[in-house]
Design an enzyme around this catalytic site. Structure first.
Site, PDB file in Angstrom:
ATOM      1  N   ASN A  23       0.922  -1.267   0.241  1.00 41.28           N
ATOM      2  CA  ASN A  23       0.067  -0.005  -0.068  1.00 41.28           C
ATOM      3  C   ASN A  23       0.834   1.268  -0.114  1.00 41.28           C
ATOM      4  O   ASN A  23       2.031   1.270  -0.150  1.00 41.28           O
ATOM      5  CB  ASN A  23      -0.731  -0.032   1.225  1.00 41.28           C
ATOM      6  CG  ASN A  23      -2.246   0.613   1.034  1.00 41.28           C
ATOM      7  OD1 ASN A  23      -2.289   1.795   0.671  1.00 41.28           O
ATOM      8  ND2 ASN A  23      -3.251  -0.127   1.350  1.00 41.28           N
ATOM      9  N   HIS A  54      20.763   0.645  17.397  1.00 44.45           N
ATOM     10  CA  HIS A  54      21.945   0.997  17.910  1.00 44.45           C
ATOM     11  C   HIS A  54      22.011   0.658  19.204  1.00 44.45           C
ATOM     12  O   HIS A  54      20.604   0.365  19.654  1.00 44.45           O
ATOM     13  CB  HIS A  54      22.363   2.452  17.618  1.00 44.45           C
ATOM     14  CG  HIS A  54      21.345   3.322  18.415  1.00 44.45           C
ATOM     15  ND1 HIS A  54      21.275   3.674  19.680  1.00 44.45           N
ATOM     16  CD2 HIS A  54      20.422   4.036  17.605  1.00 44.45           C
ATOM     17  CE1 HIS A  54      20.264   4.472  19.958  1.00 44.45           C
ATOM     18  NE2 HIS A  54      19.546   4.616  18.679  1.00 44.45           N
ATOM     19  N   ALA A  86      -2.257  -1.560   8.936  1.00 43.27           N
ATOM     20  CA  ALA A  86      -1.695  -0.100   8.617  1.00 43.27           C
ATOM     21  C   ALA A  86      -0.942   0.414   9.815  1.00 43.27           C
ATOM     22  O   ALA A  86      -1.303   0.057  10.933  1.00 43.27           O
ATOM     23  CB  ALA A  86      -3.221   0.664   8.661  1.00 43.27           C
ATOM     24  N   ALA A 104      -2.806  -3.681  13.026  1.00 41.79           N
ATOM     25  CA  ALA A 104      -2.582  -2.325  12.561  1.00 41.79           C
ATOM     26  C   ALA A 104      -2.108  -1.898  13.937  1.00 41.79           C
ATOM     27  O   ALA A 104      -2.388  -1.927  15.070  1.00 41.79           O
ATOM     28  CB  ALA A 104      -3.972  -1.517  12.311  1.00 41.79           C
TER      29      ALA A 104
END
Length: 131
Positions: A23, A54, A86, A104
């Site tokens: 998407n 890190h 999403a 999501a």
């Protein structure tokens, strides 16, 4: 959306499989590492794949020397048939197993077993999808 540009250095580590849908506004940060997405996957909008991180050193953090900010990279692998909702964030070193779903807004910090639904921050198993 790719990290910085479509330069060879940036995208050479990206593999997207057959019949996979990506998407809008998806970020693939694969400099110095690989992101491998399998076949028949669905990647929702604003998903971010981050292959670098890190070390965390509190004392001396603001000095930003090599000893305090050691950056490292780990590959991400998304197996066949995965659905990522999403706004999910997939962090370095993660493998998402076949036929799994990432809800999501989830932050995936660990490997996801095949055939399960995960969600939350950090993502945890919600239920098995395949018996």
């Amino acid at each position: 959306m790719f990290e910085q540009s479509f330069s060879t250095e940036t995208v050479r580590g990206l593999t997207i499989g057959y019949q996979t849908f990506v998407n809008s506004e998806v970020r693939f940060a694969c400099r110095d590492s690989r992101i491998e997405i399998g076949n028949r996957c669905m990647i929702g909008p604003r998903v971010s794949f981050e292959t670098s991180t890190h070390t965390l050193v509190v004392e001396g953090f603001h000095e930003r020397t090599e000893e305090t900010r050691l950056t490292f990279h780990k590959d991400i692998c998304v197996r066949d048939g995965v659905w990522i909702g999403a706004g999910a964030l997939i962090l370095c070193g993660v493998t998402i197993g076949e036929q799994s779903i990432v809800a999501a807004g989830s932050v995936v910090t660990r490997d996801v077993e095949p055939g399960i639904l995960v969600g939350g921050v950090p993502a945890k198993m919600i239920r098995r999808l395949i018996a």
